[in-house]
Design a protein around this motif. Sequence first.
Motif, PDB file in Angstrom:
ATOM      1  N   MET A 117       0.818  -1.190   0.000  1.00 40.89           N
ATOM      2  CA  MET A 117       0.000   0.000   0.000  1.00 40.89           C
ATOM      3  C   MET A 117       0.866   1.260   0.000  1.00 40.89           C
ATOM      4  SD  MET A 117      -3.043   0.952  -0.089  1.00 40.89           S
ATOM      5  CE  MET A 117      -4.008   2.365   0.181  1.00 40.89           C
ATOM      6  N   PHE A 118       1.956   1.243   0.777  1.00 43.17           N
ATOM      7  CA  PHE A 118       2.820   2.413   0.841  1.00 43.17           C
ATOM      8  C   PHE A 118       3.559   2.642  -0.472  1.00 43.17           C
ATOM      9  CE2 PHE A 118       2.564   1.436   5.437  1.00 43.17           C
ATOM     10  CZ  PHE A 118       1.995   2.641   5.834  1.00 43.17           C
ATOM     11  N   ILE A 119       3.812   1.567  -1.197  1.00 45.43           N
ATOM     12  CA  ILE A 119       4.507   1.704  -2.478  1.00 45.43           C
ATOM     13  C   ILE A 119       3.636   2.497  -3.452  1.00 45.43           C
ATOM     14  CG2 ILE A 119       5.375   0.438  -4.472  1.00 45.43           C
ATOM     15  CD1 ILE A 119       6.309  -1.731  -2.570  1.00 45.43           C
ATOM     16  N   PHE A 168       3.700   6.256  -2.452  1.00 45.90           N
ATOM     17  CA  PHE A 168       4.953   6.883  -2.884  1.00 45.90           C
ATOM     18  C   PHE A 168       5.018   6.990  -4.400  1.00 45.90           C
ATOM     19  CE2 PHE A 168       6.698   5.452   1.317  1.00 45.90           C
ATOM     20  CZ  PHE A 168       6.871   6.734   1.811  1.00 45.90           C
ATOM     21  N   TRP A 169       4.439   6.000  -5.105  1.00 47.10           N
ATOM     22  CA  TRP A 169       4.412   6.036  -6.563  1.00 47.10           C
ATOM     23  C   TRP A 169       3.639   7.256  -7.054  1.00 47.10           C
ATOM     24  CZ3 TRP A 169       0.613   5.465 -10.400  1.00 47.10           C
ATOM     25  CH2 TRP A 169       1.109   5.186 -11.674  1.00 47.10           C
ATOM     26  N   TYR A 170       2.483   7.516  -6.436  1.00 46.63           N
ATOM     27  CA  TYR A 170       1.695   8.685  -6.812  1.00 46.63           C
ATOM     28  C   TYR A 170       2.431   9.977  -6.473  1.00 46.63           C
ATOM     29  CZ  TYR A 170      -2.421   5.860  -7.772  1.00 46.63           C
ATOM     30  OH  TYR A 170      -3.297   4.960  -8.308  1.00 46.63           O
ATOM     31  N   ILE A 171       3.063  10.024  -5.318  1.00 44.11           N
ATOM     32  CA  ILE A 171       3.788  11.228  -4.913  1.00 44.11           C
ATOM     33  C   ILE A 171       4.928  11.524  -5.881  1.00 44.11           C
ATOM     34  CG2 ILE A 171       5.318  12.183  -3.139  1.00 44.11           C
ATOM     35  CD1 ILE A 171       3.526  10.766  -1.058  1.00 44.11           C
ATOM     36  N   PHE A 172       5.723  10.502  -6.212  1.00 43.16           N
ATOM     37  CA  PHE A 172       6.855  10.723  -7.111  1.00 43.16           C
ATOM     38  C   PHE A 172       6.408  11.013  -8.534  1.00 43.16           C
ATOM     39  CE2 PHE A 172       9.442   8.950  -3.722  1.00 43.16           C
ATOM     40  CZ  PHE A 172      10.533   9.793  -3.786  1.00 43.16           C
ATOM     41  N   SER A 173       5.295  10.454  -8.967  1.00 44.17           N
ATOM     42  CA  SER A 173       4.825  10.774 -10.318  1.00 44.17           C
ATOM     43  C   SER A 173       4.362  12.221 -10.405  1.00 44.17           C
ATOM     44  CB  SER A 173       3.703   9.818 -10.728  1.00 44.17           C
ATOM     45  OG  SER A 173       2.578   9.992  -9.897  1.00 44.17           O
ATOM     46  N   LEU A 174       3.627  12.690  -9.413  1.00 45.13           N
ATOM     47  CA  LEU A 174       3.194  14.090  -9.420  1.00 45.13           C
ATOM     48  C   LEU A 174       4.369  15.049  -9.240  1.00 45.13           C
ATOM     49  CD1 LEU A 174      -0.098  13.820  -7.341  1.00 45.13           C
ATOM     50  CD2 LEU A 174       0.148  14.120  -9.806  1.00 45.13           C
ATOM     51  N   LEU A 175       5.333  14.679  -8.401  1.00 44.84           N
ATOM     52  CA  LEU A 175       6.510  15.521  -8.206  1.00 44.84           C
ATOM     53  C   LEU A 175       7.347  15.601  -9.478  1.00 44.84           C
ATOM     54  CD1 LEU A 175       8.132  17.172  -6.144  1.00 44.84           C
ATOM     55  CD2 LEU A 175       9.332  15.079  -5.551  1.00 44.84           C
ATOM     56  N   ILE A 185      12.690  10.219 -11.684  1.00 47.17           N
ATOM     57  CA  ILE A 185      12.329   9.240 -12.718  1.00 47.17           C
ATOM     58  C   ILE A 185      12.849   7.856 -12.347  1.00 47.17           C
ATOM     59  CG2 ILE A 185      12.775   8.592 -15.117  1.00 47.17           C
ATOM     60  CD1 ILE A 185      12.604  11.594 -15.775  1.00 47.17           C
ATOM     61  N   CYS A 186      14.074   7.786 -11.832  1.00 49.24           N
ATOM     62  CA  CYS A 186      14.625   6.488 -11.409  1.00 49.24           C
ATOM     63  C   CYS A 186      13.812   5.888 -10.266  1.00 49.24           C
ATOM     64  CB  CYS A 186      16.079   6.649 -10.990  1.00 49.24           C
ATOM     65  SG  CYS A 186      17.194   6.987 -12.354  1.00 49.24           S
ATOM     66  N   ILE A 187      13.434   6.710  -9.293  1.00 50.00           N
ATOM     67  CA  ILE A 187      12.626   6.219  -8.174  1.00 50.00           C
ATOM     68  C   ILE A 187      11.241   5.804  -8.664  1.00 50.00           C
ATOM     69  CG2 ILE A 187      11.516   6.908  -6.011  1.00 50.00           C
ATOM     70  CD1 ILE A 187      14.008   8.597  -5.430  1.00 50.00           C
ATOM     71  N   PHE A 188      10.688   6.554  -9.611  1.00 49.47           N
ATOM     72  CA  PHE A 188       9.390   6.202 -10.178  1.00 49.47           C
ATOM     73  C   PHE A 188       9.438   4.829 -10.842  1.00 49.47           C
ATOM     74  CE2 PHE A 188       6.603   6.168 -13.905  1.00 49.47           C
ATOM     75  CZ  PHE A 188       5.377   6.362 -13.302  1.00 49.47           C
ATOM     76  N   PHE A 189      10.474   4.584 -11.649  1.00 52.51           N
ATOM     77  CA  PHE A 189      10.594   3.276 -12.302  1.00 52.51           C
ATOM     78  C   PHE A 189      10.829   2.167 -11.284  1.00 52.51           C
ATOM     79  CE2 PHE A 189      11.806   5.520 -16.387  1.00 52.51           C
ATOM     80  CZ  PHE A 189      10.600   5.231 -16.999  1.00 52.51           C
ATOM     81  N   LEU A 190      11.624   2.423 -10.266  1.00 55.05           N
ATOM     82  CA  LEU A 190      11.854   1.428  -9.221  1.00 55.05           C
ATOM     83  C   LEU A 190      10.553   1.092  -8.492  1.00 55.05           C
ATOM     84  CD1 LEU A 190      13.958  -0.209  -7.555  1.00 55.05           C
ATOM     85  CD2 LEU A 190      14.048   1.762  -6.036  1.00 55.05           C
ATOM     86  N   LEU A 191       9.778   2.119  -8.148  1.00 63.58           N
ATOM     87  CA  LEU A 191       8.503   1.869  -7.479  1.00 63.58           C
ATOM     88  C   LEU A 191       7.513   1.162  -8.399  1.00 63.58           C
ATOM     89  CD1 LEU A 191       8.059   5.206  -5.513  1.00 63.58           C
ATOM     90  CD2 LEU A 191       8.603   2.960  -4.576  1.00 63.58           C
ATOM     91  N   THR A 192       7.572   1.451  -9.691  1.00 62.20           N
ATOM     92  CA  THR A 192       6.707   0.764 -10.643  1.00 62.20           C
ATOM     93  C   THR A 192       7.044  -0.726 -10.698  1.00 62.20           C
ATOM     94  OG1 THR A 192       6.502   2.767 -11.970  1.00 62.20           O
ATOM     95  CG2 THR A 192       5.952   0.699 -13.046  1.00 62.20           C
ATOM     96  N   ILE A 193       8.330  -1.039 -10.751  1.00 65.13           N
ATOM     97  CA  ILE A 193       8.757  -2.445 -10.784  1.00 65.13           C
ATOM     98  C   ILE A 193       8.384  -3.153  -9.492  1.00 65.13           C
ATOM     99  CG2 ILE A 193      10.800  -3.937 -10.835  1.00 65.13           C
ATOM    100  CD1 ILE A 193      12.021  -1.855 -12.797  1.00 65.13           C
ATOM    101  N   LEU A 194       8.625  -2.500  -8.352  1.00 64.01           N
ATOM    102  CA  LEU A 194       8.250  -3.111  -7.074  1.00 64.01           C
ATOM    103  C   LEU A 194       6.746  -3.322  -6.978  1.00 64.01           C
ATOM    104  CD1 LEU A 194      10.574  -1.224  -4.565  1.00 64.01           C
ATOM    105  CD2 LEU A 194      10.745  -3.586  -5.306  1.00 64.01           C
ATOM    106  N   SER A 195       5.993  -2.378  -7.476  1.00 59.29           N
ATOM    107  CA  SER A 195       4.538  -2.505  -7.448  1.00 59.29           C
ATOM    108  C   SER A 195       4.079  -3.670  -8.309  1.00 59.29           C
ATOM    109  CB  SER A 195       3.914  -1.205  -7.933  1.00 59.29           C
ATOM    110  OG  SER A 195       2.525  -1.335  -8.026  1.00 59.29           O
ATOM    111  N   LEU A 196       4.688  -3.837  -9.478  1.00 60.75           N
ATOM    112  CA  LEU A 196       4.310  -4.956 -10.345  1.00 60.75           C
ATOM    113  C   LEU A 196       4.715  -6.298  -9.763  1.00 60.75           C
ATOM    114  CD1 LEU A 196       5.167  -3.478 -13.853  1.00 60.75           C
ATOM    115  CD2 LEU A 196       2.894  -3.948 -12.898  1.00 60.75           C
ATOM    116  N   LEU A 197       5.849  -6.342  -9.074  1.00 56.98           N
ATOM    117  CA  LEU A 197       6.319  -7.609  -8.512  1.00 56.98           C
ATOM    118  C   LEU A 197       5.509  -8.051  -7.308  1.00 56.98           C
ATOM    119  CD1 LEU A 197      10.182  -7.220  -8.717  1.00 56.98           C
ATOM    120  CD2 LEU A 197       8.729  -8.690 -10.100  1.00 56.98           C
TER     121      LEU A 197
END
Length: 70
Positions: free
Chosen positions: A1-3, A6-13, A55-67
């Motif tokens: 849930m926290f991922i 953070f994904w939404y926060i980093f995408s908007l930022l 952008i790097c954190i966004f992609f990392l959170l995207t991968i973690l979210s998918l996994l």
Amino acid sequence: MFIKIFWYIFSLLTILLIMLNSPSSSGLNNLSGQNKTLNFRPNQLVLQQLIGLNICIFFLLTILSLLYFN
């Protein structure tokens, strides 16, 4: 849930930082004909580094979210 939060926060930022970094301006500077594409101010370099980090954190959170959430 926290991922996801953070994904939404980093995408908007990231979107906000990209909008702040827009180098195009419709003023008298464009009429001078000077090529200023590689002439960055120090605060622009810091802003671009922050965009790259987001952008790097966004992609990392995207991968973690998918996994972990599929």
